[in-house]
Design a protein around this motif. Structure first.
Motif, PDB file in Angstrom:
ATOM      1  N   ALA A  32       0.820  -1.211   0.000  1.00 30.24           N
ATOM      2  CA  ALA A  32       0.000   0.000   0.000  1.00 30.24           C
ATOM      3  C   ALA A  32       0.856   1.265   0.000  1.00 30.24           C
ATOM      4  O   ALA A  32       0.555   2.233  -0.719  1.00 30.24           O
ATOM      5  CB  ALA A  32      -0.928  -0.006   1.203  1.00 30.24           C
ATOM      6  N   GLU A  33       1.923   1.273   0.808  1.00 27.27           N
ATOM      7  CA  GLU A  33       2.772   2.466   0.885  1.00 27.27           C
ATOM      8  C   GLU A  33       3.375   2.814  -0.474  1.00 27.27           C
ATOM      9  O   GLU A  33       3.456   3.997  -0.844  1.00 27.27           O
ATOM     10  CB  GLU A  33       3.896   2.252   1.910  1.00 27.27           C
ATOM     11  N   THR A  34       3.771   1.786  -1.224  1.00 30.20           N
ATOM     12  CA  THR A  34       4.350   2.024  -2.542  1.00 30.20           C
ATOM     13  C   THR A  34       3.284   2.501  -3.522  1.00 30.20           C
ATOM     14  O   THR A  34       3.566   3.319  -4.401  1.00 30.20           O
ATOM     15  CB  THR A  34       5.027   0.752  -3.073  1.00 30.20           C
ATOM     16  N   ASN A  52      -6.783  10.605 -11.467  1.00 27.08           N
ATOM     17  CA  ASN A  52      -6.080  10.491 -10.189  1.00 27.08           C
ATOM     18  C   ASN A  52      -6.885  10.902  -8.952  1.00 27.08           C
ATOM     19  O   ASN A  52      -6.699  10.302  -7.890  1.00 27.08           O
ATOM     20  CB  ASN A  52      -4.760  11.263 -10.243  1.00 27.08           C
ATOM     21  N   PRO A  53      -7.766  11.897  -9.036  1.00 25.35           N
ATOM     22  CA  PRO A  53      -8.569  12.206  -7.845  1.00 25.35           C
ATOM     23  C   PRO A  53      -9.396  11.009  -7.373  1.00 25.35           C
ATOM     24  O   PRO A  53      -9.478  10.753  -6.160  1.00 25.35           O
ATOM     25  CB  PRO A  53      -9.462  13.357  -8.316  1.00 25.35           C
ATOM     26  N   ALA A  54      -9.976  10.269  -8.304  1.00 19.61           N
ATOM     27  CA  ALA A  54     -10.754   9.088  -7.929  1.00 19.61           C
ATOM     28  C   ALA A  54      -9.830   7.992  -7.401  1.00 19.61           C
ATOM     29  O   ALA A  54     -10.181   7.286  -6.445  1.00 19.61           O
ATOM     30  CB  ALA A  54     -11.555   8.571  -9.125  1.00 19.61           C
ATOM     31  N   ARG A  55      -8.667   7.848  -8.020  1.00 23.98           N
ATOM     32  CA  ARG A  55      -7.705   6.859  -7.523  1.00 23.98           C
ATOM     33  C   ARG A  55      -7.304   7.181  -6.079  1.00 23.98           C
ATOM     34  O   ARG A  55      -7.230   6.294  -5.234  1.00 23.98           O
ATOM     35  CB  ARG A  55      -6.454   6.821  -8.403  1.00 23.98           C
ATOM     36  N   ARG A  56      -7.048   8.445  -5.818  1.00 22.29           N
ATOM     37  CA  ARG A  56      -6.637   8.835  -4.462  1.00 22.29           C
ATOM     38  C   ARG A  56      -7.788   8.634  -3.479  1.00 22.29           C
ATOM     39  O   ARG A  56      -7.582   8.148  -2.361  1.00 22.29           O
ATOM     40  CB  ARG A  56      -6.163  10.295  -4.432  1.00 22.29           C
ATOM     41  N   PHE A  57      -8.992   8.971  -3.891  1.00 18.40           N
ATOM     42  CA  PHE A  57     -10.163   8.776  -3.030  1.00 18.40           C
ATOM     43  C   PHE A  57     -10.291   7.302  -2.641  1.00 18.40           C
ATOM     44  O   PHE A  57     -10.477   6.977  -1.460  1.00 18.40           O
ATOM     45  CB  PHE A  57     -11.427   9.240  -3.762  1.00 18.40           C
ATOM     46  N   LEU A  58     -10.175   6.427  -3.617  1.00 18.96           N
ATOM     47  CA  LEU A  58     -10.321   4.995  -3.357  1.00 18.96           C
ATOM     48  C   LEU A  58      -9.178   4.471  -2.494  1.00 18.96           C
ATOM     49  O   LEU A  58      -9.398   3.696  -1.554  1.00 18.96           O
ATOM     50  CB  LEU A  58     -10.372   4.225  -4.682  1.00 18.96           C
ATOM     51  N   LEU A  59      -7.953   4.897  -2.789  1.00 15.19           N
ATOM     52  CA  LEU A  59      -6.804   4.415  -2.040  1.00 15.19           C
ATOM     53  C   LEU A  59      -6.842   4.898  -0.593  1.00 15.19           C
ATOM     54  O   LEU A  59      -6.537   4.137   0.335  1.00 15.19           O
ATOM     55  CB  LEU A  59      -5.507   4.864  -2.726  1.00 15.19           C
ATOM     56  N   GLU A  60      -7.216   6.156  -0.388  1.00 14.47           N
ATOM     57  CA  GLU A  60      -7.261   6.697   0.966  1.00 14.47           C
ATOM     58  C   GLU A  60      -8.387   6.073   1.781  1.00 14.47           C
ATOM     59  O   GLU A  60      -8.265   5.935   3.005  1.00 14.47           O
ATOM     60  CB  GLU A  60      -7.407   8.219   0.915  1.00 14.47           C
ATOM     61  N   HIS A  61      -9.477   5.715   1.127  1.00 12.31           N
ATOM     62  CA  HIS A  61     -10.564   5.043   1.841  1.00 12.31           C
ATOM     63  C   HIS A  61     -10.251   3.559   2.051  1.00 12.31           C
ATOM     64  O   HIS A  61     -10.724   2.966   3.027  1.00 12.31           O
ATOM     65  CB  HIS A  61     -11.882   5.208   1.084  1.00 12.31           C
ATOM     66  N   ARG A  62      -9.470   2.989   1.154  1.00 11.89           N
ATOM     67  CA  ARG A  62      -9.060   1.599   1.328  1.00 11.89           C
ATOM     68  C   ARG A  62      -8.069   1.471   2.475  1.00 11.89           C
ATOM     69  O   ARG A  62      -8.080   0.463   3.204  1.00 11.89           O
ATOM     70  CB  ARG A  62      -8.427   1.086   0.029  1.00 11.89           C
ATOM     71  N   HIS A  63      -7.223   2.485   2.656  1.00 13.29           N
ATOM     72  CA  HIS A  63      -6.220   2.488   3.736  1.00 13.29           C
ATOM     73  C   HIS A  63      -6.349   3.801   4.521  1.00 13.29           C
ATOM     74  O   HIS A  63      -5.470   4.666   4.441  1.00 13.29           O
ATOM     75  CB  HIS A  63      -4.816   2.362   3.158  1.00 13.29           C
ATOM     76  N   PRO A  64      -7.431   3.953   5.287  1.00 11.99           N
ATOM     77  CA  PRO A  64      -7.667   5.228   5.977  1.00 11.99           C
ATOM     78  C   PRO A  64      -6.634   5.558   7.049  1.00 11.99           C
ATOM     79  O   PRO A  64      -6.551   6.698   7.493  1.00 11.99           O
ATOM     80  CB  PRO A  64      -9.063   5.033   6.599  1.00 11.99           C
ATOM     81  N   PRO A  71       1.097  -1.950  10.779  1.00 10.76           N
ATOM     82  CA  PRO A  71       0.913  -2.019   9.328  1.00 10.76           C
ATOM     83  C   PRO A  71      -0.448  -1.468   8.915  1.00 10.76           C
ATOM     84  O   PRO A  71      -1.374  -1.418   9.731  1.00 10.76           O
ATOM     85  CB  PRO A  71       0.997  -3.527   9.049  1.00 10.76           C
ATOM     86  N   LEU A  72      -0.556  -1.081   7.661  1.00  8.46           N
ATOM     87  CA  LEU A  72      -1.805  -0.518   7.162  1.00  8.46           C
ATOM     88  C   LEU A  72      -2.876  -1.594   7.045  1.00  8.46           C
ATOM     89  O   LEU A  72      -2.619  -2.687   6.544  1.00  8.46           O
ATOM     90  CB  LEU A  72      -1.589   0.129   5.795  1.00  8.46           C
ATOM     91  N   ILE A  73      -4.074  -1.283   7.496  1.00  5.10           N
ATOM     92  CA  ILE A  73      -5.202  -2.199   7.335  1.00  5.10           C
ATOM     93  C   ILE A  73      -5.839  -1.967   5.971  1.00  5.10           C
ATOM     94  O   ILE A  73      -6.082  -0.830   5.570  1.00  5.10           O
ATOM     95  CB  ILE A  73      -6.244  -1.987   8.442  1.00  5.10           C
ATOM     96  N   LEU A  77      -9.992  -5.623   1.706  1.00  6.46           N
ATOM     97  CA  LEU A  77      -9.895  -7.006   2.162  1.00  6.46           C
ATOM     98  C   LEU A  77     -10.813  -7.240   3.354  1.00  6.46           C
ATOM     99  O   LEU A  77     -11.358  -8.339   3.527  1.00  6.46           O
ATOM    100  CB  LEU A  77      -8.453  -7.354   2.543  1.00  6.46           C
ATOM    101  N   LYS A  78     -11.005  -6.218   4.160  1.00  4.59           N
ATOM    102  CA  LYS A  78     -11.951  -6.313   5.281  1.00  4.59           C
ATOM    103  C   LYS A  78     -13.359  -6.550   4.735  1.00  4.59           C
ATOM    104  O   LYS A  78     -14.115  -7.366   5.278  1.00  4.59           O
ATOM    105  CB  LYS A  78     -11.903  -5.023   6.101  1.00  4.59           C
ATOM    106  N   LEU A  79     -13.714  -5.862   3.648  1.00  6.85           N
ATOM    107  CA  LEU A  79     -14.998  -6.090   2.993  1.00  6.85           C
ATOM    108  C   LEU A  79     -15.099  -7.529   2.513  1.00  6.85           C
ATOM    109  O   LEU A  79     -16.156  -8.163   2.603  1.00  6.85           O
ATOM    110  CB  LEU A  79     -15.170  -5.112   1.831  1.00  6.85           C
ATOM    111  N   TRP A  80     -13.993  -8.049   1.996  1.00  8.54           N
ATOM    112  CA  TRP A  80     -13.935  -9.439   1.543  1.00  8.54           C
ATOM    113  C   TRP A  80     -14.365 -10.386   2.670  1.00  8.54           C
ATOM    114  O   TRP A  80     -15.222 -11.245   2.483  1.00  8.54           O
ATOM    115  CB  TRP A  80     -12.507  -9.750   1.096  1.00  8.54           C
ATOM    116  N   PHE A  81     -13.766 -10.206   3.836  1.00  5.89           N
ATOM    117  CA  PHE A  81     -14.074 -11.093   4.958  1.00  5.89           C
ATOM    118  C   PHE A  81     -15.477 -10.858   5.498  1.00  5.89           C
ATOM    119  O   PHE A  81     -16.146 -11.814   5.917  1.00  5.89           O
ATOM    120  CB  PHE A  81     -13.016 -10.931   6.046  1.00  5.89           C
TER     121      PHE A  81
END
Length: 213
Positions: A32-34, A52-64, A71-73, A77-81
């Motif tokens: 995620a960090e990379t 990119n704004p949508a990409r950033r929105f999704l990435l920041e919400h995926r790893h708030p 480590p980053l949650i 994947l949480k939605l997956w479970f």
């Protein structure tokens, strides 16, 4: 069986060098960090500015928790479970209220209802694909996943593939069909597509699961 993404080779290159394959490099990265670093570099260079704004929105919400959490949650994947738990909670054709509420609350936190136009939906779909590929990558890299009896007995490749198919079918078909959260159709499509492209026998396994075998 190995994940056919080229992730290992891609990750050995520096962020700056990898930008020649933007945005493909973004979706081939597991860390995620990379991914944040790649996105920041794309923004700095003015690459794909409309997306990119949508990409950033999704990435920041995926790893708030970024950048402080370690480590980053991964909340996708949480939605997956949560979808898996929902599938397991179905009795008499009805999903448990608790499981359904957990899924809907998480989807709200992820801001998926804000993804409205077709271009942003396509980027959400790509993020769902990445989630499915990451799940397979993590599972198949874990020796415990392909073994039994505390890792002492190796499971055959065929049984491992069926196990993987069952996991993905639960998270990508049974769970979302029971809850029907925002954009669940894209989630279903992404998980199914990823599994079917993973192995030549995957389609037959998926058909067996759909038939209840």
């Amino acid at each position: 069986m190995e994940m056919k993404t080229g992730w290992n080779a891609e990750q050995a290159r520096s962020v700056e060098t990898r930008m020649i394959t933007w945005p493909e490099c973004f979706y081939k990265e597991t860390e995620a960090e990379t991914r944040f670093a790649l996105l920041k570099e794309a923004e700095t260079q003015g690459m794909t500015p409309q997306e990119n704004p949508a990409r950033r929105f999704l990435l920041e919400h995926r790893h708030p928790g970024y950048p402080k959490e370690s480590p980053l949650i991964d909340h996708f994947l949480k939605l997956w479970f949560f979808c898996t738990f929902a599938a397991d909670s179905v009795h008499g054709g009805k999903v448990s209220r608790r499981s359904a509420a957990d899924v809907h609350d998480l989807v709200k936190e992820l801001g998926l209802e804000k993804i409205q136009n077709e271009a942003d939906k396509e980027l959400l779909y790509k993020e769902f694909l990445h989630t499915a590929q990451l799940y397979i990558h993590i599972s198949m890299s874990d020796k415990r996943y392909s073994s039994a009896f505390l890792g002492l007995l190796k499971i055959s490749d065929e049984k491992v593939l069926k196990k993987l198919g069952k996991d993905i079918y639960k998270a990508g078909q049974l769970g979302p069909e029971a809850v029907k959260f925002t954009h669940y159709e894209l989630w279903e499509k992404a998980l199914k597509t990823t599994f079917l492209s993973y192995h030549p026998q995957a389609e037959a396994i998926w058909e067996e699961l759909a038939a209840g075998k």
